[in-house]
Structure formats: structure tokens, C-alpha cells
Design an enzyme around this catalytic site. Sequence first.
Site, PDB file in Angstrom:
ATOM      1  N   THR A  41     -56.659  88.029   5.125  1.00 52.33           N
ATOM      2  CA  THR A  41     -57.253  89.350   4.929  1.00 52.33           C
ATOM      3  C   THR A  41     -56.564  90.123   3.805  1.00 52.33           C
ATOM      4  O   THR A  41     -57.036  91.184   3.404  1.00 52.33           O
ATOM      5  CB  THR A  41     -57.180  90.173   6.229  1.00 52.33           C
ATOM      6  OG1 THR A  41     -55.822  90.200   6.686  1.00 52.33           O
ATOM      7  CG2 THR A  41     -58.046  89.535   7.321  1.00 52.33           C
ATOM      8  N   HIS A  46     -47.436  89.997   6.125  1.00 53.80           N
ATOM      9  CA  HIS A  46     -46.670  91.206   6.375  1.00 53.80           C
ATOM     10  C   HIS A  46     -45.660  90.946   7.487  1.00 53.80           C
ATOM     11  O   HIS A  46     -45.613  89.855   8.063  1.00 53.80           O
ATOM     12  CB  HIS A  46     -47.582  92.391   6.703  1.00 53.80           C
ATOM     13  CG  HIS A  46     -48.544  92.149   7.837  1.00 53.80           C
ATOM     14  ND1 HIS A  46     -48.153  92.028   9.150  1.00 53.80           N
ATOM     15  CD2 HIS A  46     -49.903  92.002   7.840  1.00 53.80           C
ATOM     16  CE1 HIS A  46     -49.198  91.838   9.921  1.00 53.80           C
ATOM     17  NE2 HIS A  46     -50.282  91.807   9.154  1.00 53.80           N
ATOM     18  N   HIS A  49     -46.567  89.257  10.729  1.00 58.54           N
ATOM     19  CA  HIS A  49     -46.717  87.806  10.752  1.00 58.54           C
ATOM     20  C   HIS A  49     -45.372  87.104  10.944  1.00 58.54           C
ATOM     21  O   HIS A  49     -45.324  85.927  11.316  1.00 58.54           O
ATOM     22  CB  HIS A  49     -47.316  87.290   9.431  1.00 58.54           C
ATOM     23  CG  HIS A  49     -48.743  87.680   9.208  1.00 58.54           C
ATOM     24  ND1 HIS A  49     -49.146  88.460   8.147  1.00 58.54           N
ATOM     25  CD2 HIS A  49     -49.861  87.384   9.905  1.00 58.54           C
ATOM     26  CE1 HIS A  49     -50.450  88.624   8.193  1.00 58.54           C
ATOM     27  NE2 HIS A  49     -50.913  87.988   9.247  1.00 58.54           N
ATOM     28  N   LYS A  83     -59.371  94.394  18.199  1.00 64.94           N
ATOM     29  CA  LYS A  83     -60.074  95.333  17.336  1.00 64.94           C
ATOM     30  C   LYS A  83     -61.107  96.126  18.135  1.00 64.94           C
ATOM     31  O   LYS A  83     -61.821  95.569  18.965  1.00 64.94           O
ATOM     32  CB  LYS A  83     -60.782  94.592  16.193  1.00 64.94           C
ATOM     33  CG  LYS A  83     -59.854  93.780  15.297  1.00 64.94           C
ATOM     34  CD  LYS A  83     -58.911  94.686  14.535  1.00 64.94           C
ATOM     35  CE  LYS A  83     -57.950  93.881  13.661  1.00 64.94           C
ATOM     36  NZ  LYS A  83     -56.988  94.747  12.954  1.00 64.94           N
ATOM     37  N   ARG A  87     -64.534  94.214  11.690  1.00 69.36           N
ATOM     38  CA  ARG A  87     -63.856  94.245  10.405  1.00 69.36           C
ATOM     39  C   ARG A  87     -64.877  94.363   9.277  1.00 69.36           C
ATOM     40  O   ARG A  87     -65.997  93.876   9.381  1.00 69.36           O
ATOM     41  CB  ARG A  87     -63.060  92.950  10.175  1.00 69.36           C
ATOM     42  CG  ARG A  87     -61.887  92.734  11.099  1.00 69.36           C
ATOM     43  CD  ARG A  87     -61.287  91.368  10.826  1.00 69.36           C
ATOM     44  NE  ARG A  87     -60.239  91.003  11.758  1.00 69.36           N
ATOM     45  CZ  ARG A  87     -58.953  91.183  11.549  1.00 69.36           C
ATOM     46  NH1 ARG A  87     -58.551  91.754  10.434  1.00 69.36           N
ATOM     47  NH2 ARG A  87     -58.063  90.796  12.431  1.00 69.36           N
ATOM     48  N   GLN A 168     -62.613  78.923  16.229  1.00 67.87           N
ATOM     49  CA  GLN A 168     -61.179  78.677  16.422  1.00 67.87           C
ATOM     50  C   GLN A 168     -60.949  77.521  17.381  1.00 67.87           C
ATOM     51  O   GLN A 168     -60.015  76.724  17.196  1.00 67.87           O
ATOM     52  CB  GLN A 168     -60.477  79.939  16.928  1.00 67.87           C
ATOM     53  CG  GLN A 168     -58.964  79.760  17.047  1.00 67.87           C
ATOM     54  CD  GLN A 168     -58.230  81.060  17.269  1.00 67.87           C
ATOM     55  OE1 GLN A 168     -58.608  82.103  16.753  1.00 67.87           O
ATOM     56  NE2 GLN A 168     -57.148  81.013  18.041  1.00 67.87           N
ATOM     57  N   ASP A 189     -52.696  88.418  22.259  1.00 66.34           N
ATOM     58  CA  ASP A 189     -54.109  88.767  22.114  1.00 66.34           C
ATOM     59  C   ASP A 189     -54.965  87.552  21.752  1.00 66.34           C
ATOM     60  O   ASP A 189     -56.196  87.648  21.686  1.00 66.34           O
ATOM     61  CB  ASP A 189     -54.288  89.873  21.074  1.00 66.34           C
ATOM     62  CG  ASP A 189     -53.731  89.492  19.700  1.00 66.34           C
ATOM     63  OD1 ASP A 189     -53.014  88.472  19.597  1.00 66.34           O
ATOM     64  OD2 ASP A 189     -53.997  90.225  18.730  1.00 66.34           O
ATOM     65  N   LYS A 227     -48.340  98.681  16.481  1.00 68.02           N
ATOM     66  CA  LYS A 227     -47.742  97.413  16.075  1.00 68.02           C
ATOM     67  C   LYS A 227     -46.541  97.627  15.162  1.00 68.02           C
ATOM     68  O   LYS A 227     -46.542  98.488  14.289  1.00 68.02           O
ATOM     69  CB  LYS A 227     -48.786  96.533  15.380  1.00 68.02           C
ATOM     70  CG  LYS A 227     -49.829  95.953  16.327  1.00 68.02           C
ATOM     71  CD  LYS A 227     -50.726  94.957  15.609  1.00 68.02           C
ATOM     72  CE  LYS A 227     -51.704  94.306  16.589  1.00 68.02           C
ATOM     73  NZ  LYS A 227     -52.586  93.313  15.929  1.00 68.02           N
ATOM     74  N   LYS A 230     -46.175  98.747  10.971  1.00 69.79           N
ATOM     75  CA  LYS A 230     -47.093  99.756  10.476  1.00 69.79           C
ATOM     76  C   LYS A 230     -46.331 101.074  10.352  1.00 69.79           C
ATOM     77  O   LYS A 230     -45.774 101.568  11.316  1.00 69.79           O
ATOM     78  CB  LYS A 230     -48.285  99.931  11.422  1.00 69.79           C
ATOM     79  CG  LYS A 230     -49.118  98.666  11.602  1.00 69.79           C
ATOM     80  CD  LYS A 230     -49.866  98.301  10.338  1.00 69.79           C
ATOM     81  CE  LYS A 230     -50.775  97.094  10.569  1.00 69.79           C
ATOM     82  NZ  LYS A 230     -51.511  96.713   9.353  1.00 69.79           N
ATOM     83  N   THR A 231     -46.298 101.644   9.154  1.00 74.31           N
ATOM     84  CA  THR A 231     -45.563 102.882   8.924  1.00 74.31           C
ATOM     85  C   THR A 231     -46.484 103.937   8.340  1.00 74.31           C
ATOM     86  O   THR A 231     -47.628 103.657   7.974  1.00 74.31           O
ATOM     87  CB  THR A 231     -44.399 102.649   7.938  1.00 74.31           C
ATOM     88  OG1 THR A 231     -44.942 102.407   6.620  1.00 74.31           O
ATOM     89  CG2 THR A 231     -43.562 101.449   8.352  1.00 74.31           C
TER      90      THR A 231
END
Length: 420
Positions: A41, A46, A49, A83, A87, A168, A189, A227, A230-231
Site C-alpha cells: 500500500t 513502516h 510491520h 478497517k 480502502r 489469501q 486481526d 496502533k 502512528k503519530t
Amino acid sequence: MANNIIEELEWRGILKQVTNVDKVLFAQKNKKAIYCGIDPTADSLHIGHFLQLVILKHFENYNFKPIVLIGGATGSIGDPSGKSEERKLQSLNIIDENAKAIKSQLNSLIPGVNVLNNKDWLGKYLFVDFLRDVGKYFNISYLLNKDIISSRIESGLSYTEFSYNIMQAYDFYYLYKNNDCFVQLGGSDQWGNIVSGTDYIRKQVGEEENNSCGVTANLLLKKDGTKFGKTETGTIWLDKNKTTVYQMYQFLLNEDDENTFKLLYFLTFLSKKEIENTIEKHKKDPKNRHAQKILAKSIISFIHSEDDFNSAVKISEAIFNNNFNDFSEKDFKVLESVIPVLTIEDNETLLSLNDKHNIAKSRKQLREFLAQKAISVNNNNGFDENYIFSKKEGIFNKYFIIKKGKKNYFMAKFSDKGEK
């Protein structure tokens, strides 16, 4: 070192669920492969991961063969897991470019990893053939009972995302048959997707021949439930061109104690004794942030290098102490990616520089700061708005560190034209 991978993940607090422990241990004994999937994506992984990569490395240490599956096909669909809404689909060209960038990054982070792309098989499957060969094994009631699907029914779920679970599941079967991959790894998840894969494999090979299994890890969440990674200023990327090493260091250095202690177990390869000693030392002097520094060193050295970590520490301490005397030219080049860089001409005045770059919001405010000695240049503040920047006074005849107030730094640097 624990006796097996399950014990290793358990004492670290990473393990969430396992479909079948005996099958995981069988796969370990027989040196089978394990995979986790990453949808492209973005053009970089990041920090979120990173846990998956650390776990893969743990599995590798227990004789598993690590595989990372880039979702060149599934990434064009979108995983509904976790989600609340669908997306936004990216163009196929962007997905392909992201996949190439992530593959290069993975090969650098885990040299022994086998990086594959499910576009290589799913992208070649005709729609009708896929429905006949794969879709017929998935009962609608079975799919609707999946949390990842049922949680989205009321808010809306397109057939596109509805199909993700099946795709998947087929990926796991493909890797099981072609890459000797017996284990799928994912965040908590992903449990529904993983179980769909083991169920599909069982239907294809039979119960007695089915050695597939799944392992999920606890999600890295902060106290507020968001999460990790994330800032307010955005995502912490593993690509230093998107998130500088200094920014990553500051992010980790500012983690609260409780989360840091957990991250030492989750995101490092330190032994249990080393972690306990680190926490014990930290608690004796919390203000020194010993645990955060150990965490940052472990993570940054793995993602980048120990030299990069040392450079980030050096810059951080220089900014904190307003002392850049020990900086080399290389250090200044790194600093350019950390603080704002202002271009100057030879013999330019501070007033002129402020007019161009708004060090202060106005000339009046600039004069007020100067009167209060709240602006310094290379640690000196005995001057007025007519201060002249000349090469002979610059560090390495080039750099000037301007400090405004207690925390605002700028680097004034001669332009290319000014250097000639």
C-alpha cells in the site's frame, strides 16, 4: 534460548493464537517454511510491520525458512481486516512500484528471506477458473461468520473485499504446495484469513496429509488503543528518506516506560535476562531513559546500522546541549535532514535572512528576540539584526546553527552560488 519457537514467543508475550502447536513444532523439526503477507500500500514498510519481521527472524533462528509474500494481487483488492470502511484502491502501476521498493527493502533487512509476489499466480488466474477451482470450497455461511467480514456487513462491504479472504487462503495453499511452507504468520486481526487457509488446504490434501498451521501475534497497541507507529506527524517509516534515523530515534526515545518495557520483549532479540537487567537499571533512574535508549539502539541497528544509531544520538545530544563543536562535515550533512535549512549569500545579514525565511514572524519580533538574547548563532548571542554571515565565521566555512528560544533550530548554509 527457549526449547522451541512457541516457548520463545510465549515468554516474550508475542504469541496470541496457534491453530495447532504440534504442527508448528513438526514444521520446526523438519525445517519447513513460514510466511507472512504484506500488501504494497506504500513504497516502504513502516514500524508497524517491524514486529512481523522480528518474528520471522525468530522463526529463522529456530530452523524455519522465512518467506514474505508481497500482495501484488491482494493489494489491488484491499484487506477488510481491522478497517471500518473500504480502502481506496490504488492504480496497478503504483502497486507494482511499491512492491519493487518493498522487496528491495526486505532483502536488505533480512538477507535470508525469500520474497515472493502473489501477482505471479493470482494475476494469471482467469476469473471463471478461480471461481470453479477455489470459490466452490468456500460456503457463504462460513465466510459470513468471519469477524473480518461480519463486522463490516452493516457499514458496507463490497464483493471486492469479500473476496480477499478466499484469495489469501489460496495463497497459503499455493505456498504449501510449491514452497514447502507449512506455517502462516499474521497479526491477531488475521486469524480469520489464516484459518480459511488451513481449512482450504485440508480440503485439498485431506485431513491426514494436512500439516498446515497458523500463528498470530498480539497487535502492538498504545494505551489509547491506537496502533504503535502512528503519530501526530505521520507514520514512522523504515525508509530513512521518509523518516530520518533521528526522527525514529526521537520517536522511540519518547515512548512511555510501560510501553517501552513491552517493546523490549516484542521488538528486540535481547535475552530475558538482558531485558530484565535493562528494566531494573531503568527504574533506578527513569529520567535517564535507559530502557528507551536500549530499545532504540536495537531497532535502529537492525533497520539501518549501529553507525546510524550513534549519529542520531550525537545529533540529539548536540541539539539538547546546543553544542555542535564536535561535529564533522558528515554530521552536518546528516543534520540537514533533521532541522530546517536556510540558504544564505556571503555577507548577508540576519535581517535579510529573516525576511526570506521567517525565523521570527516579523522584523519587530526579531528585534524583541534579539533584545532578550533569545536568538543565537553558533552559540553566540551578542549581536543585533545587522549581524553578517561570512564564510570565515562559518563552521567549515559553510554552516551556521541558529537557535530561537529553547527548542527551535535552523541551519543557515551558503547556497551553491555563494560557495563558488
